[in-house]
Motif scaffolding. Structure first.
Motif, PDB file in Angstrom:
ATOM      1  N   LEU A 199       0.826  -1.200   0.000  1.00 39.67           N
ATOM      2  CA  LEU A 199       0.000   0.000   0.000  1.00 39.67           C
ATOM      3  C   LEU A 199       0.864   1.255   0.000  1.00 39.67           C
ATOM      4  O   LEU A 199       0.613   2.197  -0.756  1.00 39.67           O
ATOM      5  CB  LEU A 199      -0.916  -0.017   1.227  1.00 39.67           C
ATOM      6  CG  LEU A 199      -1.885   1.125   1.415  1.00 39.67           C
ATOM      7  CD1 LEU A 199      -2.790   1.269   0.218  1.00 39.67           C
ATOM      8  CD2 LEU A 199      -2.691   0.903   2.677  1.00 39.67           C
ATOM      9  N   ALA A 200       1.898   1.275   0.808  1.00 37.41           N
ATOM     10  CA  ALA A 200       2.804   2.426   0.848  1.00 37.41           C
ATOM     11  C   ALA A 200       3.549   2.582  -0.469  1.00 37.41           C
ATOM     12  O   ALA A 200       3.697   3.699  -0.979  1.00 37.41           O
ATOM     13  CB  ALA A 200       3.784   2.280   2.006  1.00 37.41           C
ATOM     14  N   THR A 259      -9.361   3.855  -9.413  1.00 31.90           N
ATOM     15  CA  THR A 259     -10.390   3.065  -8.729  1.00 31.90           C
ATOM     16  C   THR A 259      -9.876   1.700  -8.270  1.00 31.90           C
ATOM     17  O   THR A 259     -10.078   1.344  -7.104  1.00 31.90           O
ATOM     18  CB  THR A 259     -11.622   2.911  -9.634  1.00 31.90           C
ATOM     19  OG1 THR A 259     -12.097   4.219  -9.959  1.00 31.90           O
ATOM     20  CG2 THR A 259     -12.713   2.132  -8.942  1.00 31.90           C
ATOM     21  N   PRO A 260      -9.203   0.922  -9.124  1.00 29.68           N
ATOM     22  CA  PRO A 260      -8.682  -0.370  -8.630  1.00 29.68           C
ATOM     23  C   PRO A 260      -7.659  -0.180  -7.501  1.00 29.68           C
ATOM     24  O   PRO A 260      -7.621  -0.960  -6.553  1.00 29.68           O
ATOM     25  CB  PRO A 260      -8.028  -1.010  -9.848  1.00 29.68           C
ATOM     26  CG  PRO A 260      -8.610  -0.316 -11.017  1.00 29.68           C
ATOM     27  CD  PRO A 260      -8.986   1.056 -10.562  1.00 29.68           C
ATOM     28  N   TRP A 261      -6.860   0.858  -7.617  1.00 33.94           N
ATOM     29  CA  TRP A 261      -5.871   1.146  -6.581  1.00 33.94           C
ATOM     30  C   TRP A 261      -6.560   1.447  -5.260  1.00 33.94           C
ATOM     31  O   TRP A 261      -6.124   0.986  -4.208  1.00 33.94           O
ATOM     32  CB  TRP A 261      -5.026   2.338  -7.022  1.00 33.94           C
ATOM     33  CG  TRP A 261      -3.977   2.724  -6.040  1.00 33.94           C
ATOM     34  CD1 TRP A 261      -2.713   2.236  -5.961  1.00 33.94           C
ATOM     35  CD2 TRP A 261      -4.114   3.672  -4.977  1.00 33.94           C
ATOM     36  NE1 TRP A 261      -2.056   2.822  -4.913  1.00 33.94           N
ATOM     37  CE2 TRP A 261      -2.891   3.712  -4.298  1.00 33.94           C
ATOM     38  CE3 TRP A 261      -5.140   4.490  -4.536  1.00 33.94           C
ATOM     39  CZ2 TRP A 261      -2.678   4.530  -3.211  1.00 33.94           C
ATOM     40  CZ3 TRP A 261      -4.923   5.306  -3.456  1.00 33.94           C
ATOM     41  CH2 TRP A 261      -3.704   5.329  -2.804  1.00 33.94           C
ATOM     42  N   LEU A 262      -7.627   2.230  -5.283  1.00 35.92           N
ATOM     43  CA  LEU A 262      -8.348   2.561  -4.051  1.00 35.92           C
ATOM     44  C   LEU A 262      -9.008   1.334  -3.430  1.00 35.92           C
ATOM     45  O   LEU A 262      -9.003   1.173  -2.204  1.00 35.92           O
ATOM     46  CB  LEU A 262      -9.383   3.652  -4.315  1.00 35.92           C
ATOM     47  CG  LEU A 262      -8.806   5.044  -4.572  1.00 35.92           C
ATOM     48  CD1 LEU A 262      -9.909   6.009  -4.985  1.00 35.92           C
ATOM     49  CD2 LEU A 262      -8.078   5.562  -3.351  1.00 35.92           C
ATOM     50  N   VAL A 263      -9.562   0.472  -4.259  1.00 32.61           N
ATOM     51  CA  VAL A 263     -10.168  -0.764  -3.746  1.00 32.61           C
ATOM     52  C   VAL A 263      -9.102  -1.630  -3.072  1.00 32.61           C
ATOM     53  O   VAL A 263      -9.306  -2.139  -1.967  1.00 32.61           O
ATOM     54  CB  VAL A 263     -10.882  -1.532  -4.881  1.00 32.61           C
ATOM     55  CG1 VAL A 263     -11.294  -2.916  -4.433  1.00 32.61           C
ATOM     56  CG2 VAL A 263     -12.072  -0.743  -5.374  1.00 32.61           C
ATOM     57  N   LEU A 264      -7.960  -1.796  -3.729  1.00 33.71           N
ATOM     58  CA  LEU A 264      -6.862  -2.570  -3.156  1.00 33.71           C
ATOM     59  C   LEU A 264      -6.352  -1.915  -1.879  1.00 33.71           C
ATOM     60  O   LEU A 264      -6.064  -2.598  -0.894  1.00 33.71           O
ATOM     61  CB  LEU A 264      -5.727  -2.710  -4.180  1.00 33.71           C
ATOM     62  CG  LEU A 264      -4.487  -3.457  -3.711  1.00 33.71           C
ATOM     63  CD1 LEU A 264      -4.823  -4.913  -3.399  1.00 33.71           C
ATOM     64  CD2 LEU A 264      -3.404  -3.366  -4.746  1.00 33.71           C
ATOM     65  N   SER A 265      -6.271  -0.594  -1.875  1.00 31.02           N
ATOM     66  CA  SER A 265      -5.799   0.123  -0.696  1.00 31.02           C
ATOM     67  C   SER A 265      -6.713  -0.100   0.497  1.00 31.02           C
ATOM     68  O   SER A 265      -6.241  -0.349   1.613  1.00 31.02           O
ATOM     69  CB  SER A 265      -5.692   1.617  -0.986  1.00 31.02           C
ATOM     70  OG  SER A 265      -4.752   1.859  -1.995  1.00 31.02           O
ATOM     71  N   ALA A 295      -8.770  -2.608   0.941  1.00 27.51           N
ATOM     72  CA  ALA A 295      -8.691  -4.017   1.334  1.00 27.51           C
ATOM     73  C   ALA A 295      -7.443  -4.275   2.187  1.00 27.51           C
ATOM     74  O   ALA A 295      -7.515  -4.951   3.218  1.00 27.51           O
ATOM     75  CB  ALA A 295      -8.693  -4.915   0.099  1.00 27.51           C
ATOM     76  N   LEU A 296      -6.301  -3.729   1.774  1.00 29.16           N
ATOM     77  CA  LEU A 296      -5.074  -3.919   2.540  1.00 29.16           C
ATOM     78  C   LEU A 296      -5.134  -3.204   3.889  1.00 29.16           C
ATOM     79  O   LEU A 296      -4.633  -3.713   4.891  1.00 29.16           O
ATOM     80  CB  LEU A 296      -3.866  -3.428   1.738  1.00 29.16           C
ATOM     81  CG  LEU A 296      -3.470  -4.299   0.554  1.00 29.16           C
ATOM     82  CD1 LEU A 296      -2.383  -3.621  -0.270  1.00 29.16           C
ATOM     83  CD2 LEU A 296      -3.005  -5.660   1.024  1.00 29.16           C
ATOM     84  N   CYS A 297      -5.769  -2.048   3.924  1.00 35.83           N
ATOM     85  CA  CYS A 297      -5.896  -1.304   5.172  1.00 35.83           C
ATOM     86  C   CYS A 297      -6.786  -2.060   6.170  1.00 35.83           C
ATOM     87  O   CYS A 297      -6.468  -2.147   7.361  1.00 35.83           O
ATOM     88  CB  CYS A 297      -6.450   0.087   4.881  1.00 35.83           C
ATOM     89  SG  CYS A 297      -6.173   1.262   6.202  1.00 35.83           S
ATOM     90  N   VAL A 298      -7.874  -2.618   5.681  1.00 38.26           N
ATOM     91  CA  VAL A 298      -8.763  -3.399   6.546  1.00 38.26           C
ATOM     92  C   VAL A 298      -8.061  -4.685   7.011  1.00 38.26           C
ATOM     93  O   VAL A 298      -8.151  -5.053   8.189  1.00 38.26           O
ATOM     94  CB  VAL A 298     -10.088  -3.718   5.821  1.00 38.26           C
ATOM     95  CG1 VAL A 298     -10.896  -4.757   6.555  1.00 38.26           C
ATOM     96  CG2 VAL A 298     -10.895  -2.440   5.637  1.00 38.26           C
ATOM     97  N   ALA A 299      -7.355  -5.350   6.104  1.00 39.05           N
ATOM     98  CA  ALA A 299      -6.621  -6.565   6.481  1.00 39.05           C
ATOM     99  C   ALA A 299      -5.580  -6.252   7.548  1.00 39.05           C
ATOM    100  O   ALA A 299      -5.427  -7.002   8.524  1.00 39.05           O
ATOM    101  CB  ALA A 299      -5.966  -7.187   5.254  1.00 39.05           C
ATOM    102  N   SER A 300      -4.892  -5.144   7.374  1.00 33.75           N
ATOM    103  CA  SER A 300      -3.895  -4.761   8.365  1.00 33.75           C
ATOM    104  C   SER A 300      -4.537  -4.418   9.706  1.00 33.75           C
ATOM    105  O   SER A 300      -4.005  -4.746  10.768  1.00 33.75           O
ATOM    106  CB  SER A 300      -3.090  -3.572   7.845  1.00 33.75           C
ATOM    107  OG  SER A 300      -2.087  -3.230   8.760  1.00 33.75           O
ATOM    108  N   ALA A 301      -5.698  -3.766   9.676  1.00 35.26           N
ATOM    109  CA  ALA A 301      -6.403  -3.449  10.924  1.00 35.26           C
ATOM    110  C   ALA A 301      -6.820  -4.729  11.650  1.00 35.26           C
ATOM    111  O   ALA A 301      -6.719  -4.809  12.884  1.00 35.26           O
ATOM    112  CB  ALA A 301      -7.621  -2.580  10.636  1.00 35.26           C
ATOM    113  N   LEU A 302      -7.257  -5.729  10.907  1.00 35.60           N
ATOM    114  CA  LEU A 302      -7.618  -7.012  11.524  1.00 35.60           C
ATOM    115  C   LEU A 302      -6.393  -7.699  12.122  1.00 35.60           C
ATOM    116  O   LEU A 302      -6.470  -8.289  13.209  1.00 35.60           O
ATOM    117  CB  LEU A 302      -8.300  -7.919  10.504  1.00 35.60           C
ATOM    118  CG  LEU A 302      -9.682  -7.460  10.029  1.00 35.60           C
ATOM    119  CD1 LEU A 302     -10.180  -8.349   8.892  1.00 35.60           C
ATOM    120  CD2 LEU A 302     -10.657  -7.434  11.182  1.00 35.60           C
ATOM    121  N   LEU A 303      -5.263  -7.613  11.429  1.00 32.97           N
ATOM    122  CA  LEU A 303      -4.032  -8.192  11.967  1.00 32.97           C
ATOM    123  C   LEU A 303      -3.554  -7.427  13.203  1.00 32.97           C
ATOM    124  O   LEU A 303      -3.014  -8.019  14.136  1.00 32.97           O
ATOM    125  CB  LEU A 303      -2.942  -8.210  10.892  1.00 32.97           C
ATOM    126  CG  LEU A 303      -3.158  -9.219   9.767  1.00 32.97           C
ATOM    127  CD1 LEU A 303      -2.173  -8.977   8.636  1.00 32.97           C
ATOM    128  CD2 LEU A 303      -3.039 -10.634  10.291  1.00 32.97           C
TER     129      LEU A 303
END
Length: 91
Positions: A25-26, A36-42, A44-52
């Motif tokens: 993401l960084a 748009t695809p970049w924002l969706v991926l961003s 998703a990665l931000c939420v995954a990191s928050a869960l971790l």
């Protein structure tokens, strides 16, 4: 016969997983323009990191944390996550 319970304290590897989830993401933020695809991926990665991060704090709450370097890695991952989250909100 006695059972010996071993506890697994949180260490650097506990906080490395969310940091590794934020690394792409960084890099994407620094090297490309938002699309748009970049924002969706961003997101998703931000939420995954928050869960971790939540899983890491659950491990700390249950078993404690080992060493000052683990706290340093914890602070680092939280700063990077906050930077990415604020940048996503600002988009």
């Amino acid at each position: 016969m006695t059972d010996i319970k071993t506890t697994r304290r949180a260490n650097d590897s506990t906080w490395a997983r969310p940091l590794l989830a934020l690394a792409p993401l960084a890099l994407l933020r620094l090297l490309t323009e938002p699309s748009t695809p970049w924002l969706v991926l961003s997101w998703a990665l931000c939420v995954a990191s928050a869960l971790l991060l939540a899983a890491g704090w659950a491990a700390v709450r249950q078993n404690g944390i080992r060493g000052n370097t683990a706290w340093g890695t914890c602070v680092l991952v939280h700063l990077v996550w906050a930077w990415q989250f604020v940048a996503l909100i600002a988009e």
